[in-house]
Motif scaffolding. Sequence first.
Motif, short mmCIF file in Angstrom:
data_model
loop_
_atom_site.label_atom_id
_atom_site.label_comp_id
_atom_site.label_asym_id
_atom_site.label_seq_id
_atom_site.Cartn_x
_atom_site.Cartn_y
_atom_site.Cartn_z
N MET A 1 32.03 -133.45 19.29
CA MET A 1 32.50 -132.16 19.75
C MET A 1 33.55 -131.64 18.76
O MET A 1 34.47 -132.35 18.39
CB MET A 1 33.13 -132.30 21.14
N GLU A 2 33.38 -130.41 18.33
CA GLU A 2 34.35 -129.79 17.44
C GLU A 2 35.59 -129.40 18.22
O GLU A 2 35.53 -129.16 19.41
CB GLU A 2 33.74 -128.56 16.78
N ALA A 3 36.72 -129.33 17.53
CA ALA A 3 37.99 -128.92 18.14
C ALA A 3 38.34 -129.79 19.35
O ALA A 3 38.79 -129.30 20.38
CB ALA A 3 37.97 -127.44 18.50
N ARG A 4 38.11 -131.07 19.22
CA ARG A 4 38.31 -132.00 20.34
C ARG A 4 39.74 -131.95 20.88
O ARG A 4 39.95 -132.00 22.08
CB ARG A 4 37.96 -133.41 19.92
N TYR A 5 40.73 -131.87 19.99
CA TYR A 5 42.12 -131.84 20.43
C TYR A 5 42.36 -130.68 21.39
O TYR A 5 42.95 -130.85 22.46
CB TYR A 5 43.06 -131.73 19.23
N HIS A 7 40.16 -128.96 23.08
CA HIS A 7 39.38 -129.15 24.31
C HIS A 7 40.13 -130.06 25.28
O HIS A 7 40.28 -129.74 26.47
CB HIS A 7 38.00 -129.73 23.97
N GLU A 8 40.62 -131.18 24.78
CA GLU A 8 41.35 -132.11 25.65
C GLU A 8 42.64 -131.49 26.16
O GLU A 8 43.03 -131.72 27.31
CB GLU A 8 41.65 -133.42 24.89
N TYR A 26 29.91 -123.82 25.37
CA TYR A 26 30.87 -124.59 24.59
C TYR A 26 30.75 -124.10 23.16
O TYR A 26 29.73 -124.31 22.51
CB TYR A 26 30.56 -126.09 24.64
N SER A 28 32.91 -123.35 19.29
CA SER A 28 34.08 -123.69 18.49
C SER A 28 34.48 -122.57 17.54
O SER A 28 35.58 -122.58 17.02
CB SER A 28 33.82 -124.98 17.71
#
Length: 93
Positions: A1-5, A7-8, A26, A28
């Motif tokens: 998944m891109e831009a995980r930070y 997203h979390e 979803y 990015s």
Amino acid sequence: MEARYFHELLISVFRAARITPVFSQYLSQVHSILALVNGGWGVALVPETAALLRYAGVVFRPVRLSAPAPVELTLAWRTNNHNPALSALLEHL
């Protein structure tokens, strides 16, 4: 998944507010996200700099987080880059 930070981070904000969002897309890429918002496909949380894109008909409002987590950044460059600006940046970092 891109831009995980990010997203979390958003998931933790929703969880703390006891909100369960319904995601239909979803994405990015900020341009794609704003195009869907502009087309009436909902709302989006985007970086503050997205407002600089100035989509007609899209309203931007700041979101204040109580304790934002720090963003981790990584510097990347080509191994054979001899640009003096890179050397100056590396000395500064």
